[in-house]
Design a protein around this motif. Structure first.
Motif, PDB file in Angstrom:
ATOM      1  N   ALA A  38       0.829  -1.200   0.000  1.00  0.00           N
ATOM      2  CA  ALA A  38       0.000   0.000   0.000  1.00  0.00           C
ATOM      3  C   ALA A  38       0.869   1.257   0.000  1.00  0.00           C
ATOM      4  O   ALA A  38       0.555   2.228  -0.680  1.00  0.00           O
ATOM      5  CB  ALA A  38      -0.934  -0.015   1.196  1.00  0.00           C
ATOM      6  N   GLY A  39       1.964   1.238   0.743  1.00  0.00           N
ATOM      7  CA  GLY A  39       2.854   2.392   0.778  1.00  0.00           C
ATOM      8  C   GLY A  39       3.475   2.668  -0.578  1.00  0.00           C
ATOM      9  O   GLY A  39       3.511   3.815  -1.031  1.00  0.00           O
ATOM     10  N   ALA A  40       3.958   1.632  -1.241  1.00  0.00           N
ATOM     11  CA  ALA A  40       4.561   1.814  -2.560  1.00  0.00           C
ATOM     12  C   ALA A  40       3.538   2.357  -3.545  1.00  0.00           C
ATOM     13  O   ALA A  40       3.859   3.181  -4.397  1.00  0.00           O
ATOM     14  CB  ALA A  40       5.138   0.503  -3.068  1.00  0.00           C
ATOM     15  N   LEU A  41       2.298   1.905  -3.426  1.00  0.00           N
ATOM     16  CA  LEU A  41       1.265   2.367  -4.344  1.00  0.00           C
ATOM     17  C   LEU A  41       0.849   3.800  -4.043  1.00  0.00           C
ATOM     18  O   LEU A  41       0.763   4.633  -4.935  1.00  0.00           O
ATOM     19  CB  LEU A  41       0.048   1.443  -4.267  1.00  0.00           C
ATOM     20  CG  LEU A  41       0.276   0.026  -4.782  1.00  0.00           C
ATOM     21  CD1 LEU A  41      -0.900  -0.864  -4.430  1.00  0.00           C
ATOM     22  CD2 LEU A  41       0.498   0.022  -6.283  1.00  0.00           C
ATOM     23  N   THR A  42       0.593   4.110  -2.778  1.00  0.00           N
ATOM     24  CA  THR A  42       0.087   5.440  -2.450  1.00  0.00           C
ATOM     25  C   THR A  42       1.155   6.516  -2.576  1.00  0.00           C
ATOM     26  O   THR A  42       0.815   7.666  -2.833  1.00  0.00           O
ATOM     27  CB  THR A  42      -0.532   5.465  -1.037  1.00  0.00           C
ATOM     28  OG1 THR A  42       0.440   5.011  -0.088  1.00  0.00           O
ATOM     29  CG2 THR A  42      -1.761   4.596  -0.965  1.00  0.00           C
ATOM     30  N   GLU A  43       2.426   6.183  -2.423  1.00  0.00           N
ATOM     31  CA  GLU A  43       3.500   7.171  -2.600  1.00  0.00           C
ATOM     32  C   GLU A  43       3.538   7.728  -4.011  1.00  0.00           C
ATOM     33  O   GLU A  43       4.069   8.797  -4.238  1.00  0.00           O
ATOM     34  CB  GLU A  43       4.871   6.522  -2.336  1.00  0.00           C
ATOM     35  CG  GLU A  43       5.300   6.533  -0.915  1.00  0.00           C
ATOM     36  CD  GLU A  43       6.684   5.922  -0.777  1.00  0.00           C
ATOM     37  OE1 GLU A  43       7.470   5.983  -1.731  1.00  0.00           O
ATOM     38  OE2 GLU A  43       6.952   5.391   0.300  1.00  0.00           O
ATOM     39  N   ARG A  44       2.997   7.000  -4.945  1.00  0.00           N
ATOM     40  CA  ARG A  44       3.108   7.395  -6.348  1.00  0.00           C
ATOM     41  C   ARG A  44       1.993   8.320  -6.791  1.00  0.00           C
ATOM     42  O   ARG A  44       1.862   8.614  -7.970  1.00  0.00           O
ATOM     43  CB  ARG A  44       3.121   6.151  -7.229  1.00  0.00           C
ATOM     44  CG  ARG A  44       4.374   5.330  -7.045  1.00  0.00           C
ATOM     45  CD  ARG A  44       4.377   4.133  -7.941  1.00  0.00           C
ATOM     46  NE  ARG A  44       4.208   4.531  -9.321  1.00  0.00           N
ATOM     47  CZ  ARG A  44       3.590   3.782 -10.225  1.00  0.00           C
ATOM     48  NH1 ARG A  44       3.072   2.626  -9.899  1.00  0.00           N
ATOM     49  NH2 ARG A  44       3.475   4.201 -11.457  1.00  0.00           N
ATOM     50  N   GLY A  45       1.137   8.761  -5.902  1.00  0.00           N
ATOM     51  CA  GLY A  45       0.055   9.667  -6.289  1.00  0.00           C
ATOM     52  C   GLY A  45      -0.975   8.946  -7.143  1.00  0.00           C
ATOM     53  O   GLY A  45      -1.296   7.782  -6.914  1.00  0.00           O
ATOM     54  N   GLU A  46      -1.492   9.633  -8.162  1.00  0.00           N
ATOM     55  CA  GLU A  46      -2.572   9.055  -8.970  1.00  0.00           C
ATOM     56  C   GLU A  46      -2.168   7.759  -9.668  1.00  0.00           C
ATOM     57  O   GLU A  46      -2.952   6.821  -9.693  1.00  0.00           O
ATOM     58  CB  GLU A  46      -3.095  10.075  -9.985  1.00  0.00           C
ATOM     59  CG  GLU A  46      -4.287   9.562 -10.797  1.00  0.00           C
ATOM     60  CD  GLU A  46      -5.407   8.961  -9.941  1.00  0.00           C
ATOM     61  OE1 GLU A  46      -5.993   7.933 -10.369  1.00  0.00           O
ATOM     62  OE2 GLU A  46      -5.709   9.483  -8.859  1.00  0.00           O
ATOM     63  N   PRO A  47      -0.949   7.636 -10.232  1.00  0.00           N
ATOM     64  CA  PRO A  47      -0.588   6.336 -10.820  1.00  0.00           C
ATOM     65  C   PRO A  47      -0.622   5.199  -9.787  1.00  0.00           C
ATOM     66  O   PRO A  47      -1.032   4.084 -10.095  1.00  0.00           O
ATOM     67  CB  PRO A  47       0.826   6.557 -11.355  1.00  0.00           C
ATOM     68  CG  PRO A  47       0.930   8.020 -11.577  1.00  0.00           C
ATOM     69  CD  PRO A  47       0.093   8.644 -10.495  1.00  0.00           C
ATOM     70  N   GLY A  48      -0.211   5.488  -8.570  1.00  0.00           N
ATOM     71  CA  GLY A  48      -0.254   4.475  -7.518  1.00  0.00           C
ATOM     72  C   GLY A  48      -1.671   4.112  -7.129  1.00  0.00           C
ATOM     73  O   GLY A  48      -2.001   2.942  -6.935  1.00  0.00           O
ATOM     74  N   ARG A  49      -2.522   5.131  -7.006  1.00  0.00           N
ATOM     75  CA  ARG A  49      -3.930   4.861  -6.676  1.00  0.00           C
ATOM     76  C   ARG A  49      -4.588   4.056  -7.782  1.00  0.00           C
ATOM     77  O   ARG A  49      -5.385   3.148  -7.521  1.00  0.00           O
ATOM     78  CB  ARG A  49      -4.666   6.174  -6.416  1.00  0.00           C
ATOM     79  CG  ARG A  49      -4.295   6.798  -5.074  1.00  0.00           C
ATOM     80  CD  ARG A  49      -5.179   7.972  -4.720  1.00  0.00           C
ATOM     81  NE  ARG A  49      -4.992   9.109  -5.616  1.00  0.00           N
ATOM     82  CZ  ARG A  49      -4.023  10.014  -5.497  1.00  0.00           C
ATOM     83  NH1 ARG A  49      -3.164   9.922  -4.510  1.00  0.00           N
ATOM     84  NH2 ARG A  49      -3.931  11.011  -6.336  1.00  0.00           N
ATOM     85  N   ALA A  50      -4.263   4.370  -9.033  1.00  0.00           N
ATOM     86  CA  ALA A  50      -4.834   3.614 -10.157  1.00  0.00           C
ATOM     87  C   ALA A  50      -4.380   2.160 -10.111  1.00  0.00           C
ATOM     88  O   ALA A  50      -5.172   1.248 -10.345  1.00  0.00           O
ATOM     89  CB  ALA A  50      -4.435   4.260 -11.487  1.00  0.00           C
ATOM     90  N   ALA A  51      -3.109   1.925  -9.789  1.00  0.00           N
ATOM     91  CA  ALA A  51      -2.611   0.546  -9.681  1.00  0.00           C
ATOM     92  C   ALA A  51      -3.320  -0.188  -8.555  1.00  0.00           C
ATOM     93  O   ALA A  51      -3.704  -1.353  -8.708  1.00  0.00           O
ATOM     94  CB  ALA A  51      -1.099   0.553  -9.452  1.00  0.00           C
ATOM     95  N   LEU A  52      -3.512   0.479  -7.416  1.00  0.00           N
ATOM     96  CA  LEU A  52      -4.211  -0.140  -6.299  1.00  0.00           C
ATOM     97  C   LEU A  52      -5.657  -0.442  -6.669  1.00  0.00           C
ATOM     98  O   LEU A  52      -6.174  -1.526  -6.365  1.00  0.00           O
ATOM     99  CB  LEU A  52      -4.149   0.764  -5.064  1.00  0.00           C
ATOM    100  CG  LEU A  52      -4.813   0.238  -3.800  1.00  0.00           C
ATOM    101  CD1 LEU A  52      -4.246  -1.117  -3.404  1.00  0.00           C
ATOM    102  CD2 LEU A  52      -4.642   1.240  -2.671  1.00  0.00           C
ATOM    103  N   ARG A  53      -6.317   0.486  -7.357  1.00  0.00           N
ATOM    104  CA  ARG A  53      -7.698   0.238  -7.813  1.00  0.00           C
ATOM    105  C   ARG A  53      -7.749  -0.985  -8.720  1.00  0.00           C
ATOM    106  O   ARG A  53      -8.656  -1.813  -8.609  1.00  0.00           O
ATOM    107  CB  ARG A  53      -8.244   1.459  -8.556  1.00  0.00           C
ATOM    108  CG  ARG A  53      -8.798   2.533  -7.662  1.00  0.00           C
ATOM    109  CD  ARG A  53      -9.598   3.568  -8.444  1.00  0.00           C
ATOM    110  NE  ARG A  53      -8.840   4.222  -9.497  1.00  0.00           N
ATOM    111  CZ  ARG A  53      -8.135   5.336  -9.340  1.00  0.00           C
ATOM    112  NH1 ARG A  53      -8.073   5.916  -8.160  1.00  0.00           N
ATOM    113  NH2 ARG A  53      -7.493   5.872 -10.346  1.00  0.00           N
ATOM    114  N   ASP A  54      -6.767  -1.117  -9.621  1.00  0.00           N
ATOM    115  CA  ASP A  54      -6.752  -2.275 -10.531  1.00  0.00           C
ATOM    116  C   ASP A  54      -6.596  -3.585  -9.760  1.00  0.00           C
ATOM    117  O   ASP A  54      -7.265  -4.576 -10.057  1.00  0.00           O
ATOM    118  CB  ASP A  54      -5.623  -2.151 -11.554  1.00  0.00           C
ATOM    119  CG  ASP A  54      -5.885  -1.053 -12.584  1.00  0.00           C
ATOM    120  OD1 ASP A  54      -7.042  -0.583 -12.680  1.00  0.00           O
ATOM    121  OD2 ASP A  54      -4.926  -0.684 -13.280  1.00  0.00           O
TER     122      ASP A  54
END
Length: 195
Positions: free
Chosen positions: A110-126
């Protein structure tokens, strides 16, 4: 006109498949060994046997490398079918927790994903979207078998499960325990309950 050597690595944005897999494997190994915060692009490059500039051509930062390294390993688990919707739901939730804690430390993915801003949130959503359908399917199966009420808001239940797991992992920085997941599942109404 001379031909380029077949062993010569590709330059630019095109990724050599073997080097790409070596980088992803190196990132996973390093995070497990030293923790996400201690991993550097230099260490990933050295472990993978590629140049640091190669990493920066392929990924903008460490978080992007780790995100892809983890996502590369996250095939959705098979849909549980124990014969009990509640046991299926507990297994499903354990699978969701496992997905989001793939590298051991609950906050890594979750940290690696959320640190990336919108690209990270999009990856987490996927990642979560890939797990949404199996959760909805197991609840619908429970409705069909008469274990759950026909009016159960399936989407809301699955989203609330994801929210609970994410909250524990991202904000509490710990993995939900089995008894907590079972307590969450026990909130499901019985088939005869009024909704």
């Amino acid at each position: 006109m001379g031909e380029s050597s077949p062993s010569r690595p590709r330059r630019g944005p095109r990724r050599d498949p073997l080097a790409h897999q070596n980088v992803l494997r190196a990132a996973r190994e390093l995070v497990r060994e030293v923790g996400y915060q201690q991993v550097t692009m230099e260490a990933i490059a050295a472990r993978a046997g590629v140049g640091k500039m190669t990493l920066y051509r392929w990924w903008p930062n460490k978080a992007a490398v780790v995100t892809e390294a983890v996502a590369d390993q996250l095939a959705p688990p098979p849909l549980p079918d124990t014969g009990s919707v509640r046991e299926d739901a507990v297994e499903y939730l354990h699978g969701l927790v496992s997905t989001l804690t793939q590298l051991g430390d609950p906050s890594v993915v979750a940290g690696a994903l959320t640190e990336r801003g919108e690209p990270g949130r999009a990856a987490l959503r996927d990642i979560l979207r890939d797990r949404f359908q199996p959760g909805a399917e197991l609840l619908r199966r429970g409705i069909e078998r008469g274990e759950l009420p026909a009016g159960l808001p399936v989407s809301a239940v699955v989203e609330s499960w994801s929210g609970f797991v994410l909250y524990r992992i991202v904000f509490r920085e710990r993995t939900p325990r089995d008894d907590e997941l079972r307590a969450l599942v026990e909130l499901l109404p019985e088939a005869g309950d009024q909704g």
